[in-house]
Design a protein around this motif. Structure first.
Motif, PDB file in Angstrom:
ATOM      1  N   ARG A   1       0.837  -1.206   0.000  1.00  0.00           N
ATOM      2  CA  ARG A   1       0.000   0.000   0.000  1.00  0.00           C
ATOM      3  C   ARG A   1       0.870   1.253   0.000  1.00  0.00           C
ATOM      4  O   ARG A   1       0.670   2.175  -0.790  1.00  0.00           O
ATOM      5  CB  ARG A   1      -0.929  -0.002   1.222  1.00  0.00           C
ATOM      6  CG  ARG A   1      -1.947   1.126   1.213  1.00  0.00           C
ATOM      7  CD  ARG A   1      -2.622   1.315   2.559  1.00  0.00           C
ATOM      8  NE  ARG A   1      -1.704   1.755   3.594  1.00  0.00           N
ATOM      9  CZ  ARG A   1      -1.177   2.975   3.678  1.00  0.00           C
ATOM     10  NH1 ARG A   1      -1.469   3.887   2.772  1.00  0.00           N
ATOM     11  NH2 ARG A   1      -0.365   3.302   4.656  1.00  0.00           N
ATOM     12  N   GLN A   2       1.874   1.259   0.867  1.00  0.00           N
ATOM     13  CA  GLN A   2       2.748   2.427   0.970  1.00  0.00           C
ATOM     14  C   GLN A   2       3.538   2.637  -0.325  1.00  0.00           C
ATOM     15  O   GLN A   2       3.646   3.754  -0.818  1.00  0.00           O
ATOM     16  CB  GLN A   2       3.704   2.259   2.147  1.00  0.00           C
ATOM     17  CG  GLN A   2       4.541   3.484   2.386  1.00  0.00           C
ATOM     18  CD  GLN A   2       4.470   3.962   3.810  1.00  0.00           C
ATOM     19  OE1 GLN A   2       3.789   3.389   4.641  1.00  0.00           O
ATOM     20  NE2 GLN A   2       5.180   5.018   4.096  1.00  0.00           N
TER      21      GLN A   2
ATOM     22  N   ARG B   1       2.838   1.606  -3.415  1.00  0.00           N
ATOM     23  CA  ARG B   1       1.957   2.046  -4.517  1.00  0.00           C
ATOM     24  C   ARG B   1       1.625   3.525  -4.370  1.00  0.00           C
ATOM     25  O   ARG B   1       1.638   4.273  -5.346  1.00  0.00           O
ATOM     26  CB  ARG B   1       0.694   1.196  -4.573  1.00  0.00           C
ATOM     27  CG  ARG B   1       0.960  -0.216  -5.060  1.00  0.00           C
ATOM     28  CD  ARG B   1      -0.278  -0.946  -5.550  1.00  0.00           C
ATOM     29  NE  ARG B   1       0.024  -2.335  -5.810  1.00  0.00           N
ATOM     30  CZ  ARG B   1       0.691  -2.789  -6.873  1.00  0.00           C
ATOM     31  NH1 ARG B   1       1.115  -1.949  -7.783  1.00  0.00           N
ATOM     32  NH2 ARG B   1       0.926  -4.084  -7.027  1.00  0.00           N
ATOM     33  N   SER B   2       1.340   3.937  -3.161  1.00  0.00           N
ATOM     34  CA  SER B   2       1.033   5.347  -2.909  1.00  0.00           C
ATOM     35  C   SER B   2       2.246   6.229  -3.207  1.00  0.00           C
ATOM     36  O   SER B   2       2.124   7.270  -3.856  1.00  0.00           O
ATOM     37  CB  SER B   2       0.592   5.510  -1.452  1.00  0.00           C
ATOM     38  OG  SER B   2       0.384   6.846  -1.144  1.00  0.00           O
TER      39      SER B   2
ATOM     40  N   LYS C   1       2.981   6.373  -7.000  1.00  0.00           N
ATOM     41  CA  LYS C   1       1.988   7.229  -7.667  1.00  0.00           C
ATOM     42  C   LYS C   1       2.322   8.703  -7.410  1.00  0.00           C
ATOM     43  O   LYS C   1       2.318   9.517  -8.344  1.00  0.00           O
ATOM     44  CB  LYS C   1       0.595   6.904  -7.146  1.00  0.00           C
ATOM     45  CG  LYS C   1      -0.508   7.680  -7.804  1.00  0.00           C
ATOM     46  CD  LYS C   1      -1.864   7.260  -7.248  1.00  0.00           C
ATOM     47  CE  LYS C   1      -2.971   8.070  -7.881  1.00  0.00           C
ATOM     48  NZ  LYS C   1      -4.278   7.741  -7.304  1.00  0.00           N
TER      49      LYS C   1
END
Length: 167
Positions: free
Chosen positions: A154-155, A157-158, A161
């Motif tokens: 999650r971290q 990918r964030s 991005k």
């Protein structure tokens, strides 16, 4: 205070790393040490294990701040990157460097960069964790893997991005 800072600055010119292990709950002592932090390059200020785990979790929640990491930091046996765990959220490249240093070390294992292939990076990390024992997580109050793979993904990918957007 100036004498203390001047002495620490003089020491920091030597090839040393200075660790201050803060064992006080006195507000004045904590305030004094906080003022010194950042004024001396090679100075690392460590609180107790639980406080450090909370700071690391705030910035890098994908990592279990195990007692082993804390002991390494107390002993000055870590890189500057490990000492930044509780100071800032790691960028994707920092996470990759940390994983290399912490999980791979001297082994000849290729770790893909998250920017090149996040899925390949996550696969290798997951594989490396298969041989590791769970560690006591003082934040969650139970044993957990060194790295929470869901949180890491999650971290990353964030971050990718955000970093890819040029901000």
């Amino acid at each position: 205070m100036k004498d203390c800072v001047d002495s620490l600055k003089a020491l920091s010119k030597l090839p040393v790393k200075i660790v201050v292990r803060l064992c006080a709950h006195d507000e004045k002592a904590t305030e004094f040490v906080s003022k010194i932090d950042g004024k001396v390059d090679s100075l690392v200020i460590l609180g107790d294990y639980w406080k450090e785990a909370m700071k690391v979790n705030l910035h890098n929640p994908w990592l279990t701040y195990g007692l082993g990491i804390h002991r390494l930091r107390e002993s000055c046996l870590t890189s500057d990157l490990l000492n930044d765990l509780g100071r800032r959220a790691f960028a994707a490249d920092d996470i990759c460097e940390f994983c290399k240093e912490f999980l791979i070390g001297e082994k000849e294992i290729e770790l893909p960069r998250p920017h090149n292939s996040l899925d390949a990076f996550l696969r290798v990390i997951n594989h490396l964790l298969e041989d590791e024992k769970s560690q006591w997580n003082p934040v969650k109050k139970k044993p957990t893997p060194w790295i929470d793979m869901e949180e890491l993904e999650r971290q990353c990918r964030s971050l990718l991005k955000f970093e890819g957007s040029g901000k």
